[in-house]
Design a protein around this motif. Sequence first.
Motif: not given
Lengths: 80, 151
Positions: A9-20
Amino acid sequence: MARVLLFGPLRDLAGWRERDGIEAASIGALKALLAKEDARLGAALSGPGVQVALDQAIVRGDQPIGPRAEVAFLPPMSGG
Amino acid sequence: MITLTEEPFDPGALLSEFSKGRSEVGAVATFTGLARAEAGGTTILELEAYPGFTEAAIGQIADEARARFELDDLMIRHRIGKIAPGEAIVFVATAARHRRAAFEACDFLMDYLKSRAPFWKKAHGPDGEHWIEPRAEDHRDIARWDEETPQ
Protein backbone atom coordinates in the motif's frame (compact mmCIF):
# COMPACT_ATOMS: atom_id res chain seq x y z
CA MET A 1 22.59 8.74 -1.91
CA ALA A 2 20.02 6.07 -1.44
CA ARG A 3 17.79 3.99 -3.61
CA VAL A 4 14.37 3.89 -1.97
CA LEU A 5 11.84 1.10 -2.51
CA LEU A 6 8.20 1.11 -1.43
CA PHE A 7 6.04 -2.01 -1.23
CA GLY A 8 2.36 -2.82 -1.00
CA PRO A 9 0.00 0.00 0.00
CA LEU A 10 2.92 2.43 0.49
CA ARG A 11 3.66 2.24 -3.22
CA ASP A 12 0.06 3.11 -4.14
CA LEU A 13 -0.05 5.92 -1.59
CA ALA A 14 3.15 7.50 -2.90
CA GLY A 15 2.44 6.86 -6.57
CA TRP A 16 5.96 5.46 -7.08
CA ARG A 17 7.74 2.19 -6.37
CA GLU A 18 11.39 3.12 -6.62
CA ARG A 19 13.50 6.26 -6.58
CA ASP A 20 17.23 6.56 -6.91
CA GLY A 21 19.70 9.21 -5.86
CA ILE A 22 17.93 10.49 -2.76
CA GLU A 23 20.35 12.41 -0.53
CA ALA A 24 19.90 11.45 3.11
CA ALA A 25 22.48 10.58 5.77
CA SER A 26 20.21 8.41 7.89
CA ILE A 27 16.89 6.57 7.91
CA GLY A 28 15.44 9.36 10.07
CA ALA A 29 16.65 12.05 7.65
CA LEU A 30 15.26 10.08 4.72
CA LYS A 31 11.84 9.78 6.38
CA ALA A 32 11.85 13.51 7.17
CA LEU A 33 12.73 14.33 3.58
CA LEU A 34 9.97 12.12 2.17
CA ALA A 35 7.48 13.51 4.73
CA LYS A 36 8.33 17.06 3.63
CA GLU A 37 7.44 16.16 0.04
CA ASP A 38 4.35 14.16 0.93
CA ALA A 39 2.91 14.39 4.43
CA ARG A 40 0.57 11.39 3.99
CA LEU A 41 3.44 9.20 2.84
CA GLY A 42 5.56 10.50 5.71
CA ALA A 43 2.91 9.48 8.24
CA ALA A 44 2.46 6.08 6.59
CA LEU A 45 6.22 5.35 6.65
CA SER A 46 6.10 5.61 10.44
CA GLY A 47 2.76 3.81 10.67
CA PRO A 48 2.03 0.64 12.65
CA GLY A 49 3.84 -2.46 11.49
CA VAL A 50 6.01 -0.74 8.88
CA GLN A 51 9.51 -2.23 8.91
CA VAL A 52 12.62 -0.81 7.27
CA ALA A 53 15.19 -2.89 5.41
CA LEU A 54 18.63 -1.37 4.82
CA ASP A 55 20.55 -3.24 2.12
CA GLN A 56 18.06 -6.10 2.47
CA ALA A 57 18.39 -6.49 6.25
CA ILE A 58 15.70 -5.37 8.70
CA VAL A 59 16.88 -2.47 10.90
CA ARG A 60 15.21 -0.81 13.87
CA GLY A 61 15.43 2.82 14.96
CA ASP A 62 17.55 5.36 13.20
CA GLN A 63 20.57 4.14 11.25
CA PRO A 64 23.15 5.91 9.11
CA ILE A 65 22.79 5.32 5.38
CA GLY A 66 25.94 4.65 3.42
CA PRO A 67 26.52 5.66 -0.18
CA ARG A 68 24.57 3.56 -2.68
CA ALA A 69 22.41 2.12 0.07
CA GLU A 70 19.08 0.46 -0.67
CA VAL A 71 16.33 1.39 1.76
CA ALA A 72 13.01 -0.47 1.57
CA PHE A 73 9.84 0.36 3.51
CA LEU A 74 7.86 -2.80 4.22
CA PRO A 75 4.24 -2.53 5.39
CA PRO A 76 2.61 -5.46 7.24
CA MET A 77 3.22 -8.63 5.26
CA SER A 78 0.55 -10.95 3.95
CA GLY A 79 1.55 -14.14 2.17
CA GLY A 80 -0.09 -17.46 1.37
CA MET B 1 13.58 -26.26 -2.12
CA ILE B 2 12.14 -22.74 -2.12
CA THR B 3 10.72 -21.33 -5.33
CA LEU B 4 8.87 -18.14 -6.19
CA THR B 5 7.10 -18.33 -9.52
CA GLU B 6 4.79 -16.31 -11.72
CA GLU B 7 3.60 -19.53 -13.39
CA PRO B 8 0.63 -21.60 -12.20
CA PHE B 9 1.65 -24.96 -10.74
CA ASP B 10 0.02 -28.33 -10.11
CA PRO B 11 0.12 -29.20 -6.39
CA GLY B 12 -0.43 -32.91 -7.15
CA ALA B 13 2.58 -33.01 -9.45
CA LEU B 14 4.69 -31.26 -6.79
CA LEU B 15 3.61 -33.83 -4.19
CA SER B 16 4.56 -36.70 -6.52
CA GLU B 17 7.92 -35.11 -7.25
CA PHE B 18 8.58 -34.43 -3.56
CA SER B 19 7.61 -37.96 -2.44
CA LYS B 20 9.54 -39.79 -5.14
CA GLY B 21 12.46 -42.03 -4.24
CA ARG B 22 12.17 -41.74 -0.47
CA SER B 23 12.58 -45.02 1.37
CA GLU B 24 13.25 -43.83 4.93
CA VAL B 25 10.65 -41.09 5.15
CA GLY B 26 7.47 -42.34 6.78
CA ALA B 27 5.46 -39.16 6.49
CA VAL B 28 4.87 -36.41 3.98
CA ALA B 29 2.47 -33.60 4.91
CA THR B 30 1.37 -30.90 2.50
CA PHE B 31 -0.64 -27.71 2.50
CA THR B 32 -2.02 -26.02 -0.60
CA GLY B 33 -3.45 -22.50 -0.42
CA LEU B 34 -5.90 -21.53 -3.17
CA ALA B 35 -7.00 -18.07 -4.28
CA ARG B 36 -10.63 -17.41 -3.29
CA ALA B 37 -13.17 -15.69 -5.56
CA GLU B 38 -14.98 -14.15 -2.52
CA ALA B 39 -18.37 -14.65 -4.23
CA GLY B 40 -17.27 -12.77 -7.32
CA GLY B 41 -15.68 -9.93 -5.32
CA THR B 42 -12.17 -10.95 -6.36
CA THR B 43 -11.34 -11.55 -10.01
CA ILE B 44 -7.55 -11.45 -9.62
CA LEU B 45 -5.18 -11.62 -6.66
CA GLU B 46 -1.87 -9.87 -7.09
CA LEU B 47 1.13 -10.90 -5.01
CA GLU B 48 4.13 -8.62 -4.73
CA ALA B 49 7.50 -9.72 -3.38
CA TYR B 50 10.85 -8.00 -2.74
CA PRO B 51 13.19 -9.91 -5.07
CA GLY B 52 16.14 -11.41 -3.21
CA PHE B 53 14.92 -10.32 0.21
CA THR B 54 11.73 -12.41 0.05
CA GLU B 55 13.63 -15.60 -0.88
CA ALA B 56 16.16 -14.96 1.90
CA ALA B 57 13.40 -14.39 4.47
CA ILE B 58 11.63 -17.62 3.47
CA GLY B 59 15.00 -19.39 3.70
CA GLN B 60 15.28 -18.21 7.32
CA ILE B 61 11.76 -19.46 8.07
CA ALA B 62 12.70 -22.83 6.54
CA ASP B 63 15.90 -22.95 8.63
CA GLU B 64 13.82 -22.28 11.75
CA ALA B 65 11.48 -25.16 10.84
CA ARG B 66 14.45 -27.49 10.29
CA ALA B 67 15.83 -26.49 13.71
CA ARG B 68 12.53 -27.01 15.53
CA PHE B 69 11.28 -30.23 13.92
CA GLU B 70 12.97 -33.44 12.90
CA LEU B 71 12.55 -32.97 9.18
CA ASP B 72 14.20 -34.83 6.34
CA ASP B 73 13.22 -32.27 3.75
CA LEU B 74 10.82 -29.49 2.87
CA MET B 75 9.49 -27.76 -0.22
CA ILE B 76 7.91 -24.32 -0.52
CA ARG B 77 6.47 -22.95 -3.73
CA HIS B 78 4.84 -19.52 -3.70
CA ARG B 79 3.17 -17.64 -6.52
CA ILE B 80 3.89 -14.00 -7.25
CA GLY B 81 2.20 -11.76 -9.80
CA LYS B 82 -1.41 -12.22 -10.91
CA ILE B 83 -3.36 -15.24 -9.66
CA ALA B 84 -6.87 -16.29 -10.73
CA PRO B 85 -9.45 -17.64 -8.24
CA GLY B 86 -9.06 -21.39 -7.81
CA GLU B 87 -5.36 -21.37 -8.64
CA ALA B 88 -2.83 -22.42 -6.02
CA ILE B 89 -0.99 -19.54 -4.33
CA VAL B 90 1.22 -21.57 -2.05
CA PHE B 91 2.32 -25.18 -1.66
CA VAL B 92 4.25 -26.48 1.33
CA ALA B 93 5.45 -30.07 1.74
CA THR B 94 7.38 -31.52 4.66
CA ALA B 95 8.98 -34.95 4.96
CA ALA B 96 9.86 -36.62 8.24
CA ARG B 97 10.43 -40.08 9.65
CA HIS B 98 7.17 -39.83 11.61
CA ARG B 99 3.95 -37.95 10.97
CA ARG B 100 3.86 -35.54 13.95
CA ALA B 101 6.97 -33.62 12.88
CA ALA B 102 5.71 -33.46 9.27
CA PHE B 103 2.27 -32.12 10.30
CA GLU B 104 3.63 -29.61 12.79
CA ALA B 105 6.39 -28.31 10.54
CA CYS B 106 3.88 -27.80 7.72
CA ASP B 107 1.57 -25.89 10.09
CA PHE B 108 4.50 -23.82 11.42
CA LEU B 109 5.73 -22.95 7.91
CA MET B 110 2.29 -21.79 6.81
CA ASP B 111 1.76 -19.63 9.90
CA TYR B 112 5.10 -17.93 9.24
CA LEU B 113 4.50 -17.57 5.51
CA LYS B 114 1.14 -15.88 6.19
CA SER B 115 2.46 -13.02 8.28
CA ARG B 116 6.27 -13.06 8.30
CA ALA B 117 7.19 -13.62 4.68
CA PRO B 118 7.65 -10.43 2.65
CA PHE B 119 4.61 -10.58 0.39
CA TRP B 120 1.93 -7.98 -0.19
CA LYS B 121 -1.39 -9.10 -1.54
CA LYS B 122 -3.91 -7.01 -3.46
CA ALA B 123 -7.40 -8.13 -4.49
CA HIS B 124 -8.80 -6.81 -7.76
CA GLY B 125 -12.54 -7.04 -8.38
CA PRO B 126 -15.56 -5.36 -9.94
CA ASP B 127 -15.64 -2.85 -7.08
CA GLY B 128 -12.00 -1.84 -7.47
CA GLU B 129 -8.88 -2.98 -5.68
CA HIS B 130 -7.71 -3.23 -2.09
CA TRP B 131 -4.67 -4.45 -0.18
CA ILE B 132 -5.21 -7.44 2.09
CA GLU B 133 -3.79 -6.99 5.59
CA PRO B 134 -2.93 -9.94 7.83
CA ARG B 135 -5.94 -10.84 10.01
CA ALA B 136 -6.01 -11.01 13.81
CA GLU B 137 -6.26 -14.80 13.40
CA ASP B 138 -2.97 -14.83 11.49
CA HIS B 139 -1.25 -13.05 14.38
CA ARG B 140 -2.84 -15.45 16.89
CA ASP B 141 -1.76 -18.43 14.81
CA ILE B 142 1.87 -17.39 14.75
CA ALA B 143 1.85 -16.60 18.49
CA ARG B 144 1.07 -20.28 19.19
CA TRP B 145 4.66 -21.18 18.29
CA ASP B 146 6.05 -18.88 21.01
CA GLU B 147 4.03 -20.67 23.69
CA GLU B 148 4.69 -24.25 22.67
CA THR B 149 7.79 -26.14 23.64
CA PRO B 150 9.67 -27.25 20.54
CA GLN B 151 9.98 -30.99 20.04
